[in-house]
Design a protein around this motif. Structure first.
Motif, PDB file in Angstrom:
ATOM      1  N   GLU A 179       0.834  -1.199   0.000  1.00  0.00           N
ATOM      2  CA  GLU A 179       0.000   0.000   0.000  1.00  0.00           C
ATOM      3  C   GLU A 179       0.869   1.249   0.000  1.00  0.00           C
ATOM      4  OE1 GLU A 179      -3.607   2.090   2.594  1.00  0.00           O
ATOM      5  OE2 GLU A 179      -2.797   0.122   3.182  1.00  0.00           O
ATOM      6  N   GLY A 180       0.586   2.157  -0.932  1.00  0.00           N
ATOM      7  CA  GLY A 180       1.337   3.397  -1.026  1.00  0.00           C
ATOM      8  C   GLY A 180       2.557   3.319  -1.929  1.00  0.00           C
ATOM      9  N   PHE A 181       2.808   2.154  -2.523  1.00  0.00           N
ATOM     10  CA  PHE A 181       3.969   1.967  -3.394  1.00  0.00           C
ATOM     11  C   PHE A 181       3.504   1.366  -4.719  1.00  0.00           C
ATOM     12  CE2 PHE A 181       5.230   1.694   1.016  1.00  0.00           C
ATOM     13  CZ  PHE A 181       6.338   2.526   1.081  1.00  0.00           C
ATOM     14  N   ASP A 182       4.245   1.661  -5.783  1.00  0.00           N
ATOM     15  CA  ASP A 182       3.901   1.083  -7.078  1.00  0.00           C
ATOM     16  C   ASP A 182       5.155   0.934  -7.918  1.00  0.00           C
ATOM     17  OD1 ASP A 182       4.483   3.618  -8.191  1.00  0.00           O
ATOM     18  OD2 ASP A 182       2.386   4.244  -8.137  1.00  0.00           O
ATOM     19  N   GLU A 183       4.956   0.614  -9.202  1.00  0.00           N
ATOM     20  CA  GLU A 183       6.088   0.335 -10.081  1.00  0.00           C
ATOM     21  C   GLU A 183       6.944   1.567 -10.367  1.00  0.00           C
ATOM     22  OE1 GLU A 183       2.694   1.571 -12.732  1.00  0.00           O
ATOM     23  OE2 GLU A 183       2.964   0.326 -10.939  1.00  0.00           O
ATOM     24  N   LYS A 184       6.477   2.753  -9.966  1.00  0.00           N
ATOM     25  CA  LYS A 184       7.243   3.976 -10.207  1.00  0.00           C
ATOM     26  C   LYS A 184       7.973   4.468  -8.958  1.00  0.00           C
ATOM     27  CE  LYS A 184       4.121   5.557 -13.878  1.00  0.00           C
ATOM     28  NZ  LYS A 184       3.197   6.633 -14.332  1.00  0.00           N
ATOM     29  N   THR A 185       7.789   3.790  -7.829  1.00  0.00           N
ATOM     30  CA  THR A 185       8.389   4.233  -6.579  1.00  0.00           C
ATOM     31  C   THR A 185       9.847   3.790  -6.478  1.00  0.00           C
ATOM     32  OG1 THR A 185       6.236   3.976  -5.481  1.00  0.00           O
ATOM     33  CG2 THR A 185       8.172   4.269  -4.073  1.00  0.00           C
ATOM     34  N   ARG A 186      10.738   4.757  -6.306  1.00  0.00           N
ATOM     35  CA  ARG A 186      12.133   4.407  -6.033  1.00  0.00           C
ATOM     36  C   ARG A 186      12.252   3.871  -4.617  1.00  0.00           C
ATOM     37  NH1 ARG A 186      13.454   9.695  -8.681  1.00  0.00           N
ATOM     38  NH2 ARG A 186      14.585   9.266 -10.613  1.00  0.00           N
ATOM     39  N   LEU A 187      12.930   2.744  -4.482  1.00  0.00           N
ATOM     40  CA  LEU A 187      13.098   2.101  -3.179  1.00  0.00           C
ATOM     41  C   LEU A 187      14.578   1.870  -2.904  1.00  0.00           C
ATOM     42  CD1 LEU A 187      10.150  -0.421  -3.485  1.00  0.00           C
ATOM     43  CD2 LEU A 187      10.266   1.525  -1.914  1.00  0.00           C
ATOM     44  N   LEU A 188      14.943   2.003  -1.640  1.00  0.00           N
ATOM     45  CA  LEU A 188      16.334   1.897  -1.215  1.00  0.00           C
ATOM     46  C   LEU A 188      16.768   0.442  -1.124  1.00  0.00           C
ATOM     47  CD1 LEU A 188      18.948   3.118  -0.053  1.00  0.00           C
ATOM     48  CD2 LEU A 188      17.796   3.208   2.180  1.00  0.00           C
ATOM     49  N   GLY A 189      17.916   0.142  -1.712  1.00  0.00           N
ATOM     50  CA  GLY A 189      18.430  -1.228  -1.692  1.00  0.00           C
ATOM     51  C   GLY A 189      19.344  -1.523  -0.527  1.00  0.00           C
ATOM     52  N   PHE A 316      23.654   2.017 -15.727  1.00  0.00           N
ATOM     53  CA  PHE A 316      22.213   2.222 -15.603  1.00  0.00           C
ATOM     54  C   PHE A 316      21.560   2.535 -16.946  1.00  0.00           C
ATOM     55  CE2 PHE A 316      23.366   3.999 -11.162  1.00  0.00           C
ATOM     56  CZ  PHE A 316      23.525   2.720 -10.681  1.00  0.00           C
ATOM     57  N   GLY A 317      22.189   3.383 -17.732  1.00  0.00           N
ATOM     58  CA  GLY A 317      21.639   3.733 -19.035  1.00  0.00           C
ATOM     59  C   GLY A 317      21.506   2.546 -19.965  1.00  0.00           C
ATOM     60  N   PRO A 318      22.589   1.793 -20.196  1.00  0.00           N
ATOM     61  CA  PRO A 318      22.480   0.615 -21.069  1.00  0.00           C
ATOM     62  C   PRO A 318      21.450  -0.402 -20.603  1.00  0.00           C
ATOM     63  CG  PRO A 318      24.780   1.198 -20.760  1.00  0.00           C
ATOM     64  CD  PRO A 318      23.986   2.086 -19.842  1.00  0.00           C
ATOM     65  N   LEU A 319      21.253  -0.535 -19.280  1.00  0.00           N
ATOM     66  CA  LEU A 319      20.282  -1.504 -18.765  1.00  0.00           C
ATOM     67  C   LEU A 319      18.858  -0.955 -18.745  1.00  0.00           C
ATOM     68  CD1 LEU A 319      22.147  -3.134 -15.713  1.00  0.00           C
ATOM     69  CD2 LEU A 319      22.209  -3.767 -18.122  1.00  0.00           C
ATOM     70  N   GLY A 320      18.678   0.308 -19.062  1.00  0.00           N
ATOM     71  CA  GLY A 320      17.343   0.901 -18.988  1.00  0.00           C
ATOM     72  C   GLY A 320      16.909   1.240 -17.578  1.00  0.00           C
ATOM     73  N   MET A 321      17.867   1.316 -16.637  1.00  0.00           N
ATOM     74  CA  MET A 321      17.553   1.634 -15.241  1.00  0.00           C
ATOM     75  C   MET A 321      17.470   3.151 -15.068  1.00  0.00           C
ATOM     76  SD  MET A 321      19.953  -1.156 -13.213  1.00  0.00           S
ATOM     77  CE  MET A 321      19.512  -0.491 -11.598  1.00  0.00           C
ATOM     78  N   THR A 322      16.481   3.757 -15.702  1.00  0.00           N
ATOM     79  CA  THR A 322      16.393   5.213 -15.706  1.00  0.00           C
ATOM     80  C   THR A 322      15.981   5.795 -14.360  1.00  0.00           C
ATOM     81  OG1 THR A 322      14.145   5.039 -16.586  1.00  0.00           O
ATOM     82  CG2 THR A 322      15.931   5.360 -18.172  1.00  0.00           C
ATOM     83  N   SER A 323      15.441   4.973 -13.476  1.00  0.00           N
ATOM     84  CA  SER A 323      15.049   5.468 -12.147  1.00  0.00           C
ATOM     85  C   SER A 323      16.219   5.494 -11.177  1.00  0.00           C
ATOM     86  CB  SER A 323      13.944   4.589 -11.557  1.00  0.00           C
ATOM     87  OG  SER A 323      14.478   3.324 -11.128  1.00  0.00           O
ATOM     88  N   ALA A 324      17.317   4.811 -11.494  1.00  0.00           N
ATOM     89  CA  ALA A 324      18.393   4.576 -10.533  1.00  0.00           C
ATOM     90  C   ALA A 324      19.132   5.864 -10.177  1.00  0.00           C
ATOM     91  CB  ALA A 324      19.375   3.551 -11.078  1.00  0.00           C
ATOM     92  N   VAL A 325      19.291   6.103  -8.867  1.00  0.00           N
ATOM     93  CA  VAL A 325      20.079   7.221  -8.363  1.00  0.00           C
ATOM     94  C   VAL A 325      21.017   6.672  -7.296  1.00  0.00           C
ATOM     95  CG1 VAL A 325      20.092   9.446  -7.184  1.00  0.00           C
ATOM     96  CG2 VAL A 325      18.269   8.910  -8.815  1.00  0.00           C
ATOM     97  N   LEU A 326      22.322   6.731  -7.579  1.00  0.00           N
ATOM     98  CA  LEU A 326      23.345   6.327  -6.620  1.00  0.00           C
ATOM     99  C   LEU A 326      23.825   7.591  -5.924  1.00  0.00           C
ATOM    100  CD1 LEU A 326      25.161   4.130  -5.428  1.00  0.00           C
ATOM    101  CD2 LEU A 326      26.676   4.399  -7.391  1.00  0.00           C
ATOM    102  N   GLU A 327      23.593   7.665  -4.614  1.00  0.00           N
ATOM    103  CA  GLU A 327      23.851   8.904  -3.882  1.00  0.00           C
ATOM    104  C   GLU A 327      25.317   9.020  -3.460  1.00  0.00           C
ATOM    105  OE1 GLU A 327      19.727   9.987  -1.708  1.00  0.00           O
ATOM    106  OE2 GLU A 327      20.739   8.233  -0.872  1.00  0.00           O
ATOM    107  N   THR A 328      25.754  10.258  -3.284  1.00  0.00           N
ATOM    108  CA  THR A 328      27.118  10.535  -2.843  1.00  0.00           C
ATOM    109  C   THR A 328      27.119  11.071  -1.417  1.00  0.00           C
ATOM    110  OG1 THR A 328      27.101  12.812  -3.661  1.00  0.00           O
ATOM    111  CG2 THR A 328      27.806  11.100  -5.208  1.00  0.00           C
ATOM    112  N   ASP A 329      28.308  11.068  -0.810  1.00  0.00           N
ATOM    113  CA  ASP A 329      28.438  11.680   0.506  1.00  0.00           C
ATOM    114  C   ASP A 329      28.708  13.171   0.355  1.00  0.00           C
ATOM    115  OD1 ASP A 329      31.133  11.994  -0.120  1.00  0.00           O
ATOM    116  OD2 ASP A 329      31.863  10.557   1.366  1.00  0.00           O
ATOM    117  N   ALA A 330      28.993  13.836   1.460  1.00  0.00           N
ATOM    118  CA  ALA A 330      29.175  15.290   1.441  1.00  0.00           C
ATOM    119  C   ALA A 330      30.438  15.721   0.720  1.00  0.00           C
ATOM    120  CB  ALA A 330      29.192  15.824   2.883  1.00  0.00           C
ATOM    121  N   ARG A 331      31.327  14.781   0.402  1.00  0.00           N
ATOM    122  CA  ARG A 331      32.551  15.111  -0.325  1.00  0.00           C
ATOM    123  C   ARG A 331      32.514  14.601  -1.768  1.00  0.00           C
ATOM    124  NH1 ARG A 331      32.424  17.979   3.168  1.00  0.00           N
ATOM    125  NH2 ARG A 331      33.943  18.407   4.827  1.00  0.00           N
TER     126      ARG A 331
END
Length: 460
Positions: A179-189, A316-331
């Protein structure tokens, strides 16, 4: 009356004194809790488009330490800033959103320094078209009553389930969302991100820009640490001191929430003098190891901008993972141990990519044999962990109770609080299961995988 006034005065003095102590010298545990609250809410607001208060209550407070129940957050959507603190005051939690990089904890409070860093160029990758997944975004599930009986079995999908995606023979045959999630929701791995970091290193190995045998990885490793190789780190066998306990202020929680330069902190760790063995011989699971690997592979690029664009452009681009966001630290270092957000379908693309041994649309993105090498059990782990940041042991198999006998070739991406991608080559099967399920609930996703194997085999 005089006694009552005295008691009230004493209590007031204690409260004021305690508040002053917290304000001027907040304990590390409160600082960790504040930074954690700000970071989780920030990512869920700006990447997953979730409500901040609901995220605080369900993702932070409900499953966490009792101190987290006293945290308050404020969100400035215009500035992309989230602040958090104990009772809204103590701890100084601060996180900032950057386009293309997600949210970063800012434990030193220097927002200007974070915003002044290089940023990845805007994405030129087009979203998948109308074709059938994974080439496109269309899903054609099986009309199988037994399959959906499995996906609707709460014991099998587990408490706190947010997404389950089942891929058989390269196609999504069934999926379910909480509930509250769908195929467009980014989820943390969470730690499933570690396997993605290994794949990124594989891309650079294929390009001849890095070698898994490379040593002398950090300038300050002028002692025995200079002998540690990339391969040792990918197998979690560096023999560096590390504490991966999430229940208190440990090495991993300090790194993620109190250190602006996560890789620098992890690289300051000495070799573990208490282990019986040495480099390459002792298994020590460490998120610090993977963040250091992120810094190592980023250093092969001439500029931070090139490095920041690499995950998207090369994988991510070649695999079609257009939703993927890999986060960085403060540096600006990718938090390759923990912080990849993607939809469940895009996590399934990563699982399918590994099942196909690094081949996508007929093109080999990884060196031939690299995924086989990743999956090969590392001797230091007693066969439970691969040489390249994947598990050979099913997630939560260590919990009390029985475990199903999954096929011997199965391997796993596994993350904190119930995240898993199970890859079973002999069944041509990938199962993504995402949610918020602390290990104390004793959920084992391997039973879901076994039930799906049995059901899909009967349907053929």
């Amino acid at each position: 009356m005089r006694i009552v006034k005295g008691v009230v005065a004493l209590l007031a003095a204690v409260i004021i004194g305690f508040a002053g102590w917290l304000y001027f010298a907040p304990p590390d545990l409160i600082r960790v809790g504040s930074q954690y609250s700000a970071k989780i809410v920030c990512s869920n607001v700006f990447l997953a488009e979730r409500d901040p208060q609901a995220t605080l209550e369900t993702d932070v407070q409900a499953p966490g330490h009792w101190l987290l129940r006293l945290m308050n957050v404020s969100v400035d959507r215009t500035a992309g800033v989230v602040r958090a603190g104990l009772l809204g005051v103590f701890g100084g939690g601060l996180s900032v959103y950057r386009e293309g990089q997600g949210c970063a904890a800012v434990p030193d409070g220097d927002l200007d320094a974070v915003r002044a860093q290089s940023a990845p160029p805007p994405s030129q990758v087009a979203a998948p078209g109308d074709g059938v997944w994974p080439e496109g975004g269309t899903v054609e599930p099986l009309e199988d009553i037994e399959l959906y009986a499995v996906l609707n079995d709460e014991a099998l999908v587990g408490p706190g389930m947010r997404a389950v995606v089942v891929v058989r023979d390269g196609r999504i045959v069934g999926e379910r969302y909480g509930e509250g999630f769908d195929e467009k929701t980014r989820l943390l791995g969470w730690s499933m991100t570690k396997s993605v970091t290994a794949a990124l290193i594989g891309r650079l190995v294929r390009e001849g820009r890095i070698s898994v045998e490379e040593t002398g990885l950090f300038a300050n490793w002028t002692d025995e640490r200079s002998k540690i190789s990339v391969a040792d780190m990918l197998g979690m066998a560096s023999d560096l001191t590390w504490n991966e306990d999430y229940g208190d202020v440990s090495d991993v929680t300090r790194m993620l929430y109190l250190e602006p330069d996560m890789a620098g902190f992890a690289a300051s760790m000495p070799l573990d003098a208490e282990t019986q063995g040495g480099i390459g011989e002792v298994f020590e699971y460490s998120s610090g190891t993977t963040v250091m690997l992120s810094r190592i592979w980023e250093n092969v690029f001439d500029s931070p901008t090139e490095a920041l664009a690499f995950p998207r452009d090369a994988l991510f681009g070649p695999l079609g993972m257009t939703s993927a966001v890999l986060e960085t630290d403060a540096r600006g270092t990718f938090v390759g141990s923990s912080y990849l957000y993607a939809t469940a379908r895009d996590w399934a693309r990563m699982g399918q990519f590994l099942l196909q041994r690094g081949v996508w649309n007929g093109h080999s993105l990884l060196p031939v044999g690299f995924v086989d090498w990743m999956v090969e059990p590392h001797p230091a782990s007693g066969g439970e962990y691969g040489r390249g940041h994947v598990w050979r042991r099913a997630p939560n198999a260590w919990l009390p109770g029985d475990n199903p006998d999954l096929p011997e070739d199965a391997f796993f991406m596994s993350g904190h609080d119930g995240q898993s991608v199970s890859i079973v080559p002999s069944e041509n099967l990938v199962v993504v299961r995402l949610g918020l399920t602390p290990s104390r609930l004793n959920y084992k996703p391997a039973f879901l995988v076994q039930a799906l194997i049995d059901t899909l085999d009967r349907a053929e």
